[in-house]
Design an enzyme around this catalytic site. Sequence first.
Site, short mmCIF file in Angstrom:
data_model
loop_
_atom_site.label_atom_id
_atom_site.label_comp_id
_atom_site.label_asym_id
_atom_site.label_seq_id
_atom_site.Cartn_x
_atom_site.Cartn_y
_atom_site.Cartn_z
N GLY A 119 0.82 -1.21 0.00
CA GLY A 119 0.00 0.00 0.00
C GLY A 119 0.85 1.25 0.00
O GLY A 119 0.53 2.26 -0.65
N ARG A 128 -7.94 -2.56 -1.28
CA ARG A 128 -7.75 -1.45 -0.34
C ARG A 128 -8.16 -0.11 -0.94
O ARG A 128 -8.06 0.11 -2.14
CB ARG A 128 -6.28 -1.45 0.14
CG ARG A 128 -5.97 -2.75 0.90
CD ARG A 128 -4.59 -2.78 1.44
NE ARG A 128 -4.37 -1.81 2.48
CZ ARG A 128 -3.20 -1.55 3.03
NH1 ARG A 128 -2.13 -2.20 2.61
NH2 ARG A 128 -3.08 -0.65 3.97
N GLN A 172 0.54 7.88 4.84
CA GLN A 172 0.64 7.60 3.40
C GLN A 172 -0.02 8.70 2.60
O GLN A 172 0.51 9.16 1.59
CB GLN A 172 0.00 6.24 3.09
CG GLN A 172 0.79 5.09 3.69
CD GLN A 172 0.20 3.73 3.37
OE1 GLN A 172 -0.89 3.63 2.84
NE2 GLN A 172 0.92 2.68 3.72
N ASP A 196 0.65 0.03 13.18
CA ASP A 196 0.99 -1.27 12.60
C ASP A 196 1.23 -2.35 13.66
O ASP A 196 1.43 -3.52 13.32
CB ASP A 196 2.26 -1.14 11.74
CG ASP A 196 1.97 -0.34 10.47
OD1 ASP A 196 0.81 -0.32 10.02
OD2 ASP A 196 2.92 0.28 9.95
C1 S3P Z 1 2.99 3.90 6.36
C2 S3P Z 1 1.89 4.47 6.94
C3 S3P Z 1 0.85 3.72 7.63
C4 S3P Z 1 1.33 2.32 7.98
C5 S3P Z 1 2.02 1.64 6.82
C6 S3P Z 1 3.23 2.45 6.40
C7 S3P Z 1 3.97 4.75 5.67
O1 S3P Z 1 -0.27 3.60 6.79
O2 S3P Z 1 0.24 1.53 8.39
O3 S3P Z 1 2.44 0.36 7.19
O4 S3P Z 1 5.07 4.27 5.36
O5 S3P Z 1 3.65 5.92 5.42
P1 S3P Z 1 -1.45 4.70 6.80
O6 S3P Z 1 -0.93 5.95 6.25
O7 S3P Z 1 -2.52 4.11 5.90
O8 S3P Z 1 -1.88 4.80 8.22
#
Ligand code: S3P
Length: 746
Positions: free
Chosen positions: A405, A433, A480, A626
Site C-alpha cells: 500500500g 484497499r 501515506q 501497525d
Molecule cells: C505507512 C503508513 C501507515 C502504515 C504503513 C506504512 C507509511 O499507513 O500503516 O504500514 O510508510 O507511510 P497509513 O498511512 O494508511 O496509516
Amino acid sequence: MVNAAKTKPAPIINRLVVVGLGLIGGSFAKGLRESGLCREVVGVDLDAPSRKLAVELGVVDRCEEDLAAACVGADVIQLAVPILAMEKVLARLAQLGLGNAVITDVGSAKGNVVREARAVFGERLPRFVPGHPIAGSEQSGVEASNATLFRRHKVILTPLEETDPAALALVDRLWRALDADVEHMPVERHDEVLAATSHLPHLLAFGLVDSLAKRNENLDIFRYAAGGFRDFTRIAGSDPTMWHDIFLANREAVLRTLDTFRSDLDALRDAVDAGDGHQLLGVFTRARVAREHFSKILARRAYVDAMNANDLIFLAQPGGRLTGRIRVPGDKSISHRSIMLGSLAEGTTEVEGFLEGEDALATLQAFRDMGVVIEGPNHGRVTIHGVGLHGLKPPPGPLYVGNSGTSMRLLSGLLAGQPFDVTMTGDASLSKRPMNRVANPLREMGAVVETGPDGRPPLTIRGGSKLKALTYTLPMASAQVKSCLLLAGLYAEGKTTVTEPAPTRDHTERMLRGFGYSVESNGPVASLQSGGKLTATRIEVPADISSAAFFLVAASIAEGSELVLEHVGINPTRTGVIDILRLMGGDITLENQREVGGEPVADLRVRGAKLKGIDIPEELVPLAIDEFPVLFVAAACAEGRTVLRGAEELRVKESDRIQVMADGLITLGIKCEPTPDGIIIDGGQLGGGEVHGHGDHRIAMAFSVASLRASAPIRIHDCANVATSFPNFLKLCADVGIRVAEEGKA
Ligand code: S3P
C-alpha cells in the site's frame, strides 16, 4: 496414471485418432486412453515399429498405417506430426468424409497451420481447433510417451472467428483431462509470444555455438567454457530438424522479435564502444531481477517468492523464553522513501540497512521500470543513480507493486507530476484497499486519476496534468496520504499544505530535509513549495520498530525473558507500542540513544513482565498503527480487560486486522469482541489451534508470538507474506527462543 485418485468418468467421445506417435502425440493418446474419456484411441504413424510399440505400451488401442482407414468414425483427430508435414496431412484430411469430426493439432507455430487449414477445409473450418501444448522433454519417440507429460503445463488453444464453440469446448475438455492449464489466445498473439520466449532463444543458442565453433581458436573457447556458457547454450542441443521447421513456419513473428532484439543488441554494443557504464549497469541490474519479477506478477500475489505461492504454514510450538541481542531488518517506511527520494535526487545516493523485504523491493522495481539505475540491494546496501525530479521515464507497462500500500499511495503522488501515464496494480489484498483517500485530493490538485470500482486499484494516473498546490486537512490520520500529497506538492504550482488530525509518522518530511529540500512543520501542519531540487545523500536505515514490536511483546509475555533489540528507530511518531506496553506494565528501557541521518535510534532492552489490561489512549493509536495485531496478543496474555477505540483504520490494512485477530484469538480460547473501531479483549489462557494469516504479514507474526503462552501448538495458515516486511523473521525467532518454523521444516 492421470486422475488416478479419481473415479473414471464416463466416455465423452467414441473414437480419438492421434496422427503422429512421437513424444507429444503418444503422450496425448496415452493420457486420454487412461482417462477413460474416449471409448477407443487409434494411432496413425508411418513408422511400423512405432505403431507396434504404441500398442504394446498401451499408448493406443490399435494402430493404422493409412490415415483414411484410421479416421473412419473419428470424433476427434489430433495432428501431432512435425509442423512442416502438417500441410500434407491437412490436405489429405480435407479429401476424406470426416462427418462431424473435430480436428486439432499441436504445432508450435499457429499462423502457418491455420493458413493451410483455411485453404483446404473451406466450410469445414469451424471444426478445426488449433492448439499448442507447451511441454516436451529431451526424450523423443513413442517409447517416451508419458500420460502425465502435460500435467500443470500450459496448453494454448488459438480458436478462429469461425471456430465452433462446441468443438473448442471439446478440445479444451480433453486437455484439461490431462491436467493441463488451458488458455485461449489469438493466433497472432500466440506466434508473437512464442517467437520471443522460445524461438528467439533457440536461434541465439544455435547461432552463438555455431559462431564460436567456426573460429580458429575454437578448441580453446570450448576448453575454457564455464557453466555460464553451458547454461546459455544448453538448448543448442535441441533437434535441428524440428527447429528448422519452426523457423520456417513462424517466419514473420520471428523476424519481428529478432529485429527488436538486434536493435537492443546494437544499443549494448554502442554502450560498450562508448564506455557507457551507466547504460550497461541499467540493462544488467534490470535484467538480473526481471525473471523473478515477472514470475511474481504472474503468480499475482504479493511480491513474494512464487515457490511459496501456495499456503505457507507456520507451526509454532508452545512455551519458551527469549534471550540474546538481535537486530531486526531495516525500517519499511524509511526504505520505501529512500528509493523514492534517491531516484528523484540529483547525484548518487547510498543507502545502508535497506529492508530487503518484498514491499520495499516493489518500490525499487517500480523505479527501475521508470529508468532509474539502482544497484543492489546487497546486504542492505543500495546505490541509486538519481535522475532528478524530472528525469523519470515512462515504464514499459503497468507498475506491479504486490502487497504494498505504501508503494501505491506514495507513488501516486509523485506520478501525478510526471508527463507520462502510469497504471499501478497489486496483489489480491492490495486490490481491495481504498485508494480514493489519495485519488480525491490529487484530483483537487488537478491530477487525472482513475481507479477501479469503489476507488480500489488498479490506479491509473494520467501524465501531463498541471498540478496546483493544495491546502488539505486529512480526514484520517494517514502518513501515506500526507506523504502522497507532499510528493505531489514537489510538482504543484505554489505551496502545498497538509494538516493531520493526529500526529503520524514524519519520515517523508525528515528525509526530504535530508535531501536538502525545505519542508515546514508546525504542529499538525506540514507544507512545502515546489521548485526546489533534491540533492543525493547517504541514508542509514534504522531497524524497524514495527518488526521489533513482535519481540517486544514476545519478551514481555514470556516469563524470565531478557532481550536487546539493537539500533531500533525510535522516531516519536512510531513509539506508541513502547508507550502502550509500558502502560500495561511492560519493562522496556531505551539504551544508547543517538541520532543517525535525521532519525533517532536506540537499543531496546525488554524483560518479561506481568502485563495488565488497559484502556488504550486514543492518541497513541496512529503512533502504533501497525503494531496492534501483536499488541492484541499482549492483551490476551494480560490480566484483565484491554479496550481499544478509535482504530477503524485497522479494518483497511493488509487485512481487516480487527476481525482477523478476533477470529484467531477466539479460536485460541480468548474472550474478545470486535467493535466497529476497535476491540475488547479479556486476558486469559491461550490454547493451541489452527488460525489464518489471511496473507497479512503482521497477523502471521503476531500468532507466532502468541505460541509463547499457548498450551498447545498453533498452526498458522497463509504466512508467505511475512516476506513483505520481515524476510528473516523465522531465523531471528529461532535465534532468541521462539519455536516457530515452516511446517515440515525443522
Ligand atoms: C505507512 C503508513 C501507515 C502504515 C504503513 C506504512 C507509511 O499507513 O500503516 O504500514 O510508510 O507511510 P497509513 O498511512 O494508511 O496509516
